[in-house]
Design an enzyme around this catalytic site. Structure first.
Site, PDB file in Angstrom:
ATOM      1  N   HIS A  36      -1.159   3.009  -8.716  1.00  0.00           N
ATOM      2  CA  HIS A  36      -1.277   3.861  -9.633  1.00  0.00           C
ATOM      3  C   HIS A  36      -2.383   3.442 -10.812  1.00  0.00           C
ATOM      4  O   HIS A  36      -3.394   4.117 -11.159  1.00  0.00           O
ATOM      5  CB  HIS A  36      -0.267   4.400 -10.489  1.00  0.00           C
ATOM      6  CG  HIS A  36       0.784   5.061  -9.582  1.00  0.00           C
ATOM      7  ND1 HIS A  36       2.001   4.689  -9.197  1.00  0.00           N
ATOM      8  CD2 HIS A  36       1.036   6.356  -9.035  1.00  0.00           C
ATOM      9  CE1 HIS A  36       2.889   5.462  -8.662  1.00  0.00           C
ATOM     10  NE2 HIS A  36       2.078   6.369  -8.146  1.00  0.00           N
ATOM     11  N   GLY A 153      -5.407   8.375  -4.167  1.00  0.00           N
ATOM     12  CA  GLY A 153      -5.389   7.004  -3.548  1.00  0.00           C
ATOM     13  C   GLY A 153      -5.531   7.318  -2.043  1.00  0.00           C
ATOM     14  O   GLY A 153      -5.055   8.365  -1.289  1.00  0.00           O
ATOM     15  N   GLN A 159      -3.308  13.448   2.290  1.00  0.00           N
ATOM     16  CA  GLN A 159      -3.357  14.245   1.037  1.00  0.00           C
ATOM     17  C   GLN A 159      -4.556  14.427   0.583  1.00  0.00           C
ATOM     18  O   GLN A 159      -5.338  15.468   0.042  1.00  0.00           O
ATOM     19  CB  GLN A 159      -2.513  13.474   0.132  1.00  0.00           C
ATOM     20  CG  GLN A 159      -2.455  14.149  -1.280  1.00  0.00           C
ATOM     21  CD  GLN A 159      -1.527  13.568  -2.074  1.00  0.00           C
ATOM     22  OE1 GLN A 159      -0.145  13.789  -2.330  1.00  0.00           O
ATOM     23  NE2 GLN A 159      -1.552  12.436  -3.141  1.00  0.00           N
ATOM     24  N   ARG A 193       8.370   4.148  -3.229  1.00  0.00           N
ATOM     25  CA  ARG A 193       9.713   4.152  -2.202  1.00  0.00           C
ATOM     26  C   ARG A 193       9.784   2.824  -1.944  1.00  0.00           C
ATOM     27  O   ARG A 193      10.745   2.552  -1.374  1.00  0.00           O
ATOM     28  CB  ARG A 193       9.297   5.190  -1.133  1.00  0.00           C
ATOM     29  CG  ARG A 193       9.152   6.644  -1.775  1.00  0.00           C
ATOM     30  CD  ARG A 193       9.129   7.506  -0.454  1.00  0.00           C
ATOM     31  NE  ARG A 193       9.493   8.946  -0.795  1.00  0.00           N
ATOM     32  CZ  ARG A 193       8.612   9.830  -1.052  1.00  0.00           C
ATOM     33  NH1 ARG A 193       7.235   9.611  -0.884  1.00  0.00           N
ATOM     34  NH2 ARG A 193       8.982  11.097  -1.229  1.00  0.00           N
TER      35      ARG A 193
HETATM   36  P1  AMP Z   1       2.201   9.404  -6.111  1.00  0.00           P
HETATM   37  O1  AMP Z   1       2.840   9.079  -7.369  1.00  0.00           O
HETATM   38  O2  AMP Z   1       3.041   8.496  -5.124  1.00  0.00           O
HETATM   39  O3  AMP Z   1       2.420  10.858  -5.786  1.00  0.00           O
HETATM   40  O4  AMP Z   1       0.830   8.720  -6.093  1.00  0.00           O
HETATM   41  C1  AMP Z   1      -0.283   9.216  -6.996  1.00  0.00           C
HETATM   42  C2  AMP Z   1      -1.284   8.909  -6.563  1.00  0.00           C
HETATM   43  O5  AMP Z   1      -1.371   7.354  -6.578  1.00  0.00           O
HETATM   44  C3  AMP Z   1      -1.793   9.327  -5.388  1.00  0.00           C
HETATM   45  O6  AMP Z   1      -3.400   9.536  -5.512  1.00  0.00           O
HETATM   46  C4  AMP Z   1      -1.739   8.360  -4.485  1.00  0.00           C
HETATM   47  O7  AMP Z   1      -2.425   8.119  -3.097  1.00  0.00           O
HETATM   48  C5  AMP Z   1      -1.809   6.950  -5.343  1.00  0.00           C
HETATM   49  N1  AMP Z   1      -1.413   5.637  -4.769  1.00  0.00           N
HETATM   50  C6  AMP Z   1       0.186   5.489  -4.631  1.00  0.00           C
HETATM   51  N2  AMP Z   1       0.123   4.322  -3.967  1.00  0.00           N
HETATM   52  C7  AMP Z   1      -1.067   3.666  -3.968  1.00  0.00           C
HETATM   53  C8  AMP Z   1      -1.609   2.208  -3.499  1.00  0.00           C
HETATM   54  N3  AMP Z   1      -0.820   1.425  -3.044  1.00  0.00           N
HETATM   55  N4  AMP Z   1      -2.775   2.348  -3.840  1.00  0.00           N
HETATM   56  C9  AMP Z   1      -3.751   3.147  -4.254  1.00  0.00           C
HETATM   57  N5  AMP Z   1      -3.237   4.211  -4.831  1.00  0.00           N
HETATM   58  C10 AMP Z   1      -2.042   4.484  -4.561  1.00  0.00           C
END
Ligand code: AMP
Length: 285
Positions: A36, A153, A159, A193
């Site tokens: 993030h 990401g 997505q 997760r």
């Molecule tokens: P989430 O909180 O899981 O919904 O993720 C929020 C954003 O962070 C989304 O755009 C994800 O794709 C991105 N994201 C989550 N994990 C990673 C990662 N390991 N590397 C880059 N972006 C990430």
């Protein structure tokens, strides 16, 4: 600044707009990690003002999914965001986002539904309605913040492809910036997760990155037959791994590939210790 209500966000954004500032939005579900933060840093680099939303969106979780136990760490998220110089952390309640007492269903709420061909595959197959929930909340966040750019990401590759499609199809005047996957040194892609995994589980989870990296190196050696590439991948799996899918698709349209080429995106979803993990790689890069 931590804000929980839409009106206060709009008030601040209007002030920035009058100053001519460019605004970046980073949508998240919180439990922030370095993945993030990489999105936030990119946003800080190219926008004057940055809004990070922290919202565990109920309508993108299926009835038997982990909505209740999803990690909620707003105090820690706030510290991380402030350290990165985030201007607004927007952390609304579900009532604030969807209306007090609103029944969260497409019987009574307007949803944004991405096209069937984009959702009836990969993660969408085992998570019916998930991408409707994602597009609906992202569109709402876009309308609330009205950013110039929004950051997503590659970790969630399906997505970001679906969001780019939504933006194109609905003429949303926002630039989507896709950021690379951040990994642990071991290769494990960072994910909120991962917190559910034991130390042994984290080792078993390395199979995802091992499989996709191996596929990329086989492709670079000249193997393009998808069935053959899948066969080599299966040899990495043990009884600790419950493979949901391993797919080769076009990186823009998600169409299935029988022969891998430089436009191929390889995606994997696999359960380890009951935790559903995903990863992906562009094999042409
Ligand atoms: P989430 O909180 O899981 O919904 O993720 C929020 C954003 O962070 C989304 O755009 C994800 O794709 C991105 N994201 C989550 N994990 C990673 C990662 N390991 N590397 C880059 N972006 C990430």
């Amino acid at each position: 600044m931590l804000l929980n209500d839409i009106n206060s966000v709009r008030f601040e954004i209007n002030k920035w707009r009058k100053e001519g500032a460019t605004i970046g939005l980073v949508p998240t579900m919180g439990a922030l990690h370095a993945g993030h933060l990489s999105l936030i840093q990119k946003a800080k680099e190219i926008c004057d003002k940055v809004v990070v939303s922290v919202f565990v969106n109920p309508i993108q979780f299926g009835p038997s999914e982990d909505f209740d136990k999803y990690p909620r760490t707003l105090d820690a998220d706030r510290i991380l965001c402030e350290r990165e110089g985030v201007d607004i952390i927007f952390a609304p309640s579900a009532d604030e986002m969807y209306g007090e007492g609103q029944r969260l269903s497409n019987d009574t709420l307007t949803y944004v539904c991405p096209p069937f061909f984009y959702v009836n595959t990969l993660c969408g197959k085992s998570r019916p309605g998930h991408f409707d929930g994602v597009c609906t909340v992202v569109m709402k966040l876009f309308n609330i913040v009205q950013p110039d750019k929004a950051f997503f990401g590659q970790k969630d590759a399906q997505q970001v492809i679906i969001i780019k499609k939504m933006v194109k199809d609905l003429n949303v005047p926002i630039e989507i910036i896709q950021c690379p996957i951040v990994r642990e040194e071991s290769g494990l892609a960072l994910s909120s997760r991962n917190k559910y995994l034991t130390e042994d589980g984290k080792k078993d989870a390395l199979v995802l990155s091992k499989i996709i990296n191996n596929i990329k190196s086989c492709y670079k050696k000249g193997i393009t037959d998808v069935s053959a590439l899948k066969e080599t991948a299966y040899s990495f799996l043990t009884d600790k791994h419950d493979l949901e899918y391993l797919e080769f698709v076009d990186k823009a349209t998600l169409d299935n590939k029988r022969e891998a080429d430089d436009d191929t995106l390889v995606l994997i979803a696999c359960r380890v210790e009951g935790v559903r993990l995903i990863d992906n790689i562009y094999i042409g890069d």
